[in-house]
Design a protein around this motif. Structure first.
Motif, mmCIF file in Angstrom:
data_model
loop_
_atom_site.group_PDB
_atom_site.id
_atom_site.type_symbol
_atom_site.label_atom_id
_atom_site.label_comp_id
_atom_site.label_asym_id
_atom_site.label_seq_id
_atom_site.Cartn_x
_atom_site.Cartn_y
_atom_site.Cartn_z
ATOM 1 N N LEU A 1 0.838 -1.202 0.000
ATOM 2 C CA LEU A 1 0.000 0.000 0.000
ATOM 3 C C LEU A 1 0.870 1.248 0.000
ATOM 4 N N ARG A 2 1.908 1.270 0.821
ATOM 5 C CA ARG A 2 2.803 2.431 0.833
ATOM 6 C C ARG A 2 3.426 2.647 -0.533
ATOM 7 N N ALA B 1 3.413 6.857 -0.747
ATOM 8 C CA ALA B 1 3.318 7.586 0.513
ATOM 9 C C ALA B 1 4.626 7.508 1.297
ATOM 10 N N ASP B 2 4.781 8.446 2.231
ATOM 11 C CA ASP B 2 5.946 8.433 3.119
ATOM 12 C C ASP B 2 5.781 7.413 4.243
ATOM 13 N N VAL C 1 -0.922 6.730 4.620
ATOM 14 C CA VAL C 1 -2.056 5.888 4.223
ATOM 15 C C VAL C 1 -2.240 4.799 5.274
ATOM 16 N N ASP C 2 -3.437 4.219 5.291
ATOM 17 C CA ASP C 2 -3.759 3.190 6.271
ATOM 18 C C ASP C 2 -4.411 1.999 5.584
ATOM 19 N N LEU C 3 -4.019 0.789 6.007
ATOM 20 C CA LEU C 3 -4.626 -0.438 5.501
ATOM 21 C C LEU C 3 -5.787 -0.811 6.407
ATOM 22 N N ALA C 4 -7.005 -0.699 5.898
ATOM 23 C CA ALA C 4 -8.194 -1.002 6.690
ATOM 24 C C ALA C 4 -8.312 -2.506 6.907
ATOM 25 N N GLY C 5 -8.726 -2.880 8.108
ATOM 26 C CA GLY C 5 -8.888 -4.284 8.463
ATOM 27 C C GLY C 5 -10.340 -4.702 8.495
#
Length: 254
Positions: A125-126, A131-132, A186-190
């Motif tokens: 995802l990064r 994304a940083d 960014v965030d990986l949704a669970g």
């Protein structure tokens, strides 16, 4: 004469696992026997299986008494870096520099059920977002114990230079990166729901009892999170062992 094709070098991705002997609630917890090895051994085994990584480094304090951790890390094929005990950000940065990392994935040693596929998805995802920083807990949407964070070396360099000394920004590694202007995150949704309240981490004696009971019935030691959920659904008595230690802030409101 054939045209020369120049390809960009693959970024070097290193997993850095912070580990130390001190624990006020459960001293020496990461060297406690768990499954066929130790709690730390389970973490390092799983980190070594993360897709796309180029190495695992165990970042330990440079104070006396941590050689048993270093020996266990090396036994599992991880490199070892020693740095400041309380300035964990400096310890991470030193480990990343030593390992010539371009990307760093942060995992803590109290997560013996860390899922390699979830970690790989955070790294991907990064990369795909450019994304940083990427995580899977902003906000929490996975069981507590699957947390990981990926960051570029540039972001870690900036944090190491700018984070306040001393204080939480140094002790917890990523607070500066999580809030600094100009960085993209960014965030990986669970799966969310009730699973957010699950406690799969090692901090209290009840957590160790829970993990040992769970490992005794898992279909395989490297079971992924879905298999773990299925096992706990089949053994609600195991889920109850450390239920009183769950973080109320993570338990979904009825």
């Amino acid at each position: 004469m054939p045209r020369q094709i120049i390809t960009a070098a693959k970024p070097r991705q290193i997993v850095i696992v912070q580990a130390r002997m001190a624990s006020t609630r459960l001293p020496g917890k990461i060297l406690q026997p768990l499954g066929g090895t130790t709690a730390l051994g389970q973490v390092l085994r799983r980190c070594a299986a993360i897709p796309g990584i180029d190495g695992v480094c165990c970042a330990i304090p440079d104070t006396p008494g941590h050689e048993p951790i270093a020996a266990e890390a090396r036994r599992h094929g991880a490199s070892v870096h020693a740095g400041p005990e309380d300035d964990v950000l400096a310890r991470y940065h030193g480990a990343a520099v030593r390992e010539r990392a371009d990307m760093v994935l942060r995992v803590t040693s109290d997560c013996p059920l860390i899922d390699p596929q979830v970690c790989g998805a955070v790294l991907a995802l990064r990369r795909d977002a450019g994304a940083d920083f990427a995580a899977n807990n902003t906000p929490p949407s996975w069981p507590h114990g699957l947390d990981c964070e990926a960051m570029t070396m540039e972001a870690l360099d900036r944090a190491a230079a700018a984070a306040a000394r001393p204080g939480p920004e140094r002790e917890h590694v990523t607070p500066w990166i999580r809030t600094a202007p100009g960085l993209t995150r960014v965030d990986l949704a669970g799966p969310g729901g009730a699973l957010v309240g699950e406690r799969w981490t090692l901090d209290y004696p009840e957590d160790l009892d829970f993990l040992r009971a769970l490992f005794a019935v898992l279909p395989r030691e490297d079971a992924g999170w879905r298999e773990i959920v299925a096992t706990l659904d089949a053994h609600p008595e195991i889920r109850a062992i450390n239920a009183a230690r769950r973080d109320p802030a993570r338990i979904p409101k009825a």
